[in-house]
Write a protein that holds these residues in place. Structure first.
Motif, mmCIF file in Angstrom:
data_model
loop_
_atom_site.group_PDB
_atom_site.id
_atom_site.type_symbol
_atom_site.label_atom_id
_atom_site.label_comp_id
_atom_site.label_asym_id
_atom_site.label_seq_id
_atom_site.Cartn_x
_atom_site.Cartn_y
_atom_site.Cartn_z
ATOM 1 N N SER A 85 0.840 -1.208 0.000
ATOM 2 C CA SER A 85 0.000 0.000 0.000
ATOM 3 C C SER A 85 0.870 1.252 0.000
ATOM 4 O O SER A 85 1.742 1.411 0.856
ATOM 5 C CB SER A 85 -0.903 0.007 1.233
ATOM 6 N N HIS A 86 0.607 2.111 -0.968
ATOM 7 C CA HIS A 86 1.238 3.444 -0.955
ATOM 8 C C HIS A 86 0.395 4.384 -0.105
ATOM 9 O O HIS A 86 0.915 5.276 0.562
ATOM 10 C CB HIS A 86 1.355 3.984 -2.384
ATOM 11 N N ARG A 87 -0.894 4.136 -0.110
ATOM 12 C CA ARG A 87 -1.830 4.964 0.662
ATOM 13 C C ARG A 87 -1.467 4.958 2.157
ATOM 14 O O ARG A 87 -1.551 5.982 2.831
ATOM 15 C CB ARG A 87 -3.249 4.440 0.463
ATOM 16 N N ALA A 88 -1.041 3.783 2.658
ATOM 17 C CA ALA A 88 -0.679 3.680 4.077
ATOM 18 C C ALA A 88 0.480 4.600 4.417
ATOM 19 O O ALA A 88 0.517 5.199 5.499
ATOM 20 C CB ALA A 88 -0.320 2.237 4.409
ATOM 21 N N VAL A 89 1.430 4.726 3.489
ATOM 22 C CA VAL A 89 2.579 5.618 3.709
ATOM 23 C C VAL A 89 2.123 7.073 3.741
ATOM 24 O O VAL A 89 2.511 7.843 4.619
ATOM 25 C CB VAL A 89 3.643 5.422 2.598
ATOM 26 N N VAL A 90 1.273 7.418 2.777
ATOM 27 C CA VAL A 90 0.767 8.791 2.688
ATOM 28 C C VAL A 90 0.002 9.164 3.958
ATOM 29 O O VAL A 90 0.202 10.250 4.518
ATOM 30 C CB VAL A 90 -0.156 8.944 1.446
ATOM 31 N N GLU A 91 -0.853 8.257 4.427
ATOM 32 C CA GLU A 91 -1.672 8.548 5.611
ATOM 33 C C GLU A 91 -0.825 8.599 6.885
ATOM 34 O O GLU A 91 -1.093 9.398 7.781
ATOM 35 C CB GLU A 91 -2.792 7.517 5.738
ATOM 36 N N GLU A 92 0.216 7.764 6.925
ATOM 37 C CA GLU A 92 1.110 7.797 8.084
ATOM 38 C C GLU A 92 1.867 9.122 8.139
ATOM 39 O O GLU A 92 2.008 9.735 9.199
ATOM 40 C CB GLU A 92 2.093 6.630 8.000
#
Length: 379
Positions: free
Chosen positions: A165-172
């Motif tokens: 997930s790239h989204r997980a990095v962005v949200e973190e």
């Protein structure tokens, strides 16, 4: 080497053996390698070069490359080898550590397929469309060849399943930025922001990765019926921090506090002697408050309402009435204006009232009544 000797040497290898070879020839669908410490050649089919589908062997290896390989098959005069299996074994060990530690991995997007993206981390990794960004993306074609950061969200070596997930990095990152901002904010700060959303009770303003609320009462010095009368989505605004609730991640902001107050420069805008059209806002026992500018009310004392004596301001004025007033005194520091209606009225006109005669005088001339009273006084 004779064919017989070649066969003997081939038989000395078993499926699963690890070998090292140097690429001697790159063909379209296979690669030939010279095995270290052996006179034998090995063949790597194109399907065993990478965990991903590739069109040409030259996309993965070049002549002279030294490769770690695993024996797949032992044929009569050759070994069939795999680069993919060795890469995968190494990769799974590394990936399991990264998964356990929650590490961020940066790699290139190798392909865009139906439903998401594909990456090569020694094994095939899949990024579902819903886990690419924190917002909806209609077309992923521009992502091929891009380097992105990922976190592993699912790993199953037995099923050869790797979900990222790239989204997980962005949200973190967004969460960290939000926390840092919350920690740095203090009441009284003035910062720039952008109006994100407007509701009936105010506007949410993005101040750098976190939204704060500007309550409707903090939008303007003037009364606001609808926030859309004052601000629009996307508008750049300056806001003052009123309060920071770190536990609940709530920030109270004010636009009004950054604007010049309605009393600013009032001495210049309403100097002594100036005349204004105003609106009666409030009536009290000792006078009436008249608004001459939005948010600026001055007092017309009861003695300054009319030339004649009045018992209450209600005899002459009503709330909402438009009146002309003259500034008698102005005090910017104490935010006070003294006004007069009387100063702008003609005295003789004001005093020309029709007073009703006493009941007992009806039917007589006024002069006769006065004469009769004078006679009584002389007695």
């Amino acid at each position: 080497m004779s064919e017989e000797m070649n066969q003997v040497e081939v038989r000395s290898f078993e499926v699963g053996d690890k070998v090292t070879g140097q690429v001697s020839k790159v063909e379209e669908k296979q690669v030939v390698v010279n095995l270290q410490d052996s006179k034998l050649d090995g063949i790597i089919p194109i399907s065993e070069l990478s965990s991903l589908h590739i069109e040409k062997a030259s996309d993965v290896v070049s002549e002279g490359d030294e490769l770690e390989l695993e024996v797949l098959k032992v044929e009569e005069d050759a070994l069939i080898l795999s680069k993919r299996k060795v890469d995968a074994l190494k990769a799974w060990d590394q990936l399991e550590k990264q998964f356990q530690n929650g590490e961020i991995i940066e790699t290139e997007v190798k392909d865009v397929v139906k439903g998401g993206l594909v990456v090569d981390l020694g094994v095939r990794g899949f990024v579902p469309a819903s886990l690419v960004e924190a917002y909806f993306v209609e077309d992923f074609s521009d992502y091929k060849g891009k380097n992105l950061t990922f976190k592993i969200v699912e790993l199953d070596k037995e099923k050869n399943r790797l979900i990222l997930s790239h989204r997980a990095v962005v949200e973190e990152e967004k969460g960290k930025k939000k926390q840092n901002l919350l920690d740095s904010l203090t009441a009284g700060q003035v910062i720039d922001g952008t109006v994100q959303r407007i509701t009936d009770f105010g506007a949410f303003v993005d101040i750098g990765g976190i939204d704060g609320l500007v309550h409707i009462s903090q939008l303007s010095h003037e009364h606001v019926d609808r926030p859309t009368d004052v601000v629009q989505e996307g508008q750049k605004v300056q806001v003052k921090v009123l309060n920071v609730d770190r536990d609940n991640e709530r920030i109270s902001l004010s636009i009004k506090e950054t604007l010049p107050g309605p009393w600013a420069n009032i001495s210049e805008r309403a100097p002594k002697g100036s005349v204004f059209e105003g609106i009666v806002k409030r009536i009290v026992s000792y006078g009436a408050f008249v608004e001459v500018f939005p948010g600026v009310e001055g007092l017309v004392h009861i003695s300054q309402i009319a030339h004649k004596h009045i018992a209450t301001p209600h005899e002459v004025l009503k709330e909402g009435q438009e009146v002309k007033v003259k500034v008698l005194e102005v005090n910017e520091q104490e935010q006070r204006l003294s006004l007069s209606i009387k100063e702008l009225l003609e005295k003789d006109v004001e005093e020309n009232f029709d007073y009703e005669l006493p009941e007992e005088s009806k039917g007589f001339q006024l002069g006769e009544v006065i004469g009769e009273q004078l006679k009584n006084l002389r007695k």
